[in-house]
Design an enzyme around this catalytic site. Structure first.
Site, PDB file in Angstrom:
ATOM      1  N   PHE A  62       0.834  -1.199   0.000  1.00 33.40           N
ATOM      2  CA  PHE A  62       0.000   0.000   0.000  1.00 33.40           C
ATOM      3  C   PHE A  62       0.880   1.264   0.000  1.00 33.40           C
ATOM      4  CE2 PHE A  62      -4.543   1.087   1.048  1.00 33.40           C
ATOM      5  CZ  PHE A  62      -4.413   2.468   0.949  1.00 33.40           C
ATOM      6  N   PHE A  63       1.945   1.243   0.803  1.00 31.64           N
ATOM      7  CA  PHE A  63       2.850   2.390   0.844  1.00 31.64           C
ATOM      8  C   PHE A  63       3.556   2.576  -0.500  1.00 31.64           C
ATOM      9  CE2 PHE A  63       2.683   1.849   5.552  1.00 31.64           C
ATOM     10  CZ  PHE A  63       2.368   3.156   5.891  1.00 31.64           C
ATOM     11  N   PHE A 105      -7.315   7.061   3.204  1.00 27.16           N
ATOM     12  CA  PHE A 105      -6.606   6.441   4.323  1.00 27.16           C
ATOM     13  C   PHE A 105      -7.054   4.995   4.527  1.00 27.16           C
ATOM     14  CE2 PHE A 105      -5.132   5.732   8.653  1.00 27.16           C
ATOM     15  CZ  PHE A 105      -3.906   6.366   8.634  1.00 27.16           C
ATOM     16  N   ARG A 160       9.981   7.528   6.512  1.00 25.09           N
ATOM     17  CA  ARG A 160       9.027   8.103   5.562  1.00 25.09           C
ATOM     18  C   ARG A 160       8.718   9.561   5.892  1.00 25.09           C
ATOM     19  NH1 ARG A 160       5.781   5.665   1.867  1.00 25.09           N
ATOM     20  NH2 ARG A 160       3.892   6.768   1.255  1.00 25.09           N
TER      21      ARG A 160
END
Length: 361
Positions: free
Chosen positions: A95-96, A198, A338
């Protein structure tokens, strides 16, 4: 402040939380926990990223552990079987990477590339087994993680997960259009969109395989359960916006609650920051109340039957993990590379992203 008595990194260091982002209630009332499978989880997700070609080998070696993606999931889904947690962690890492590809597509104006990817992800979600060898590693990696997630609970759960993620893909498309057009959504529009980008209901869905059973509608749609789940996710999304606001303003971003407040409500940066912090703190206090309501509800499910006892325990486990989400998200924002933008050589390009990994040729 150090989040764990023994750091999850090879070189233990104290985690310093800036005063403007510190939440003493999280540090005191939401003790952080970590799934015992975590060291193996980190290793296997690193291998999976390499095997699926989602990150180049040099980037995996240098950055994968420091990004703390596995720490985030190992701090959330306590009680999950090792197999479930591994599938969830690999999906989360994917997902990231997807989020980074989406960002690079926006930055470089690759509208056609994004449209193709959007279409392929919709197709892979509906038939993941047919996309395991897709030439785009992002599509193949997604298919692999979905196949694994679909193996834990009945088809009714799989169909719900797919329905929820189709909505996430479409929300990313709306964000793509907003960003390429430089359009800042209004506050209410942003709040609704953020719940999708999200993936609020995806992370909530994944509480069920972690608890070992699919929850009936009477649980999932119970007002207290739904409220507690929403608050745990809203906290995460809004805390992310609070932490990201200065860099996103500097980068001419349009998707941040603070930016919507400044643009459409006429707030100053300081006022928008205060508003975000107030919302974050309200999520915490309201969750503590909702948590007690869910626990009382879970008690009513233990009706003397074996099924009732099991369901009651599963709901207690789920709300316990909603609680874990607060501390896991909080510390993730202060440990993950990140968010360490000030240490990047180029503040506009994350060092763990390469042109090739981002879909550029």
């Amino acid at each position: 402040m150090q989040a764990f008595p023994h750091s999850t990194t090879a070189t233990p260091t104290a985690v310093v939380v800036p005063p403007s982002l510190a939440l003493p209630v999280i540090e005191s009332v939401f003790p952080r926990q970590l799934h015992p499978y975590w060291p193996r989880l980190q290793e296997k997700t690193r291998i999976w990223l390499l095997e699926k070609r989602l990150m180049p080998a040099d980037k995996v070696r240098e950055y994968a552990d420091g990004l703390c993606y596995t720490d985030l999931m190992a701090g959330f889904y306590l009680g999950a079987s090792d197999e479930v947690l591994q599938a969830v962690a690999d999906y989360s890492a994917w997902f990231f990477v997807w989020d980074d590809r989406h960002d690079r597509n926006v930055v470089h104006g690759r509208t056609d590339d994004w449209r193709r990817l959007r279409s392929r992800l919709h197709a892979a979600l509906d038939a993941p087994g047919h996309h395991l060898h897709h030439p785009d590693p992002l599509v193949a990696g997604f298919a692999d993680s979905v196949v694994r997630l679909y193996g834990f609970l009945p088809d009714t759960w799989n169909e719900r997960f797919a329905r929820h993620f189709h909505a996430v893909i479409e929300a990313y498309d709306r964000e793509f259009r907003n960003r390429t057009e430089g359009r800042v959504p209004g506050v209410e529009e942003y709040l609704a969109l953020r719940r999708l980008t999200f993936a609020h209901w995806i992370w909530t869905d994944l509480l069920e395989p972690s608890a070992g059973c699919e929850f009936p509608d009477a649980v999932r749609k119970h007002p207290a359960y739904r409220r507690a789940a929403l608050l745990s996710q809203e906290f995460a999304a809004w805390y992310n916006d609070l932490c990201s606001l200065p860099k996103e303003i500097a980068g001419d971003e349009v998707h941040n609650l603070g930016i919507s407040l400044i643009t459409h409500e006429g707030l100053t940066l300081e006022e928008a920051t205060d508003d975000l912090r107030r919302r974050v703190e309200e999520c915490i206090s309201e969750f503590l109340d909702a948590e007690q309501q869910v626990l009382r509800f879970a008690g009513t499910l233990a009706d003397g039957t074996v099924r009732g006892k099991e369901l009651s325990a599963a709901v207690r486990a789920a709300v316990g993990n909603m609680r874990n989400w607060f501390s896991s998200v909080y510390w993730f924002h202060h440990e993950s590379g990140r968010y360490m933008v000030d240490s990047w050589d180029d503040r506009s390009t994350p060092p763990y992203v390469t042109n090739e990994a981002a879909g550029e040729k």
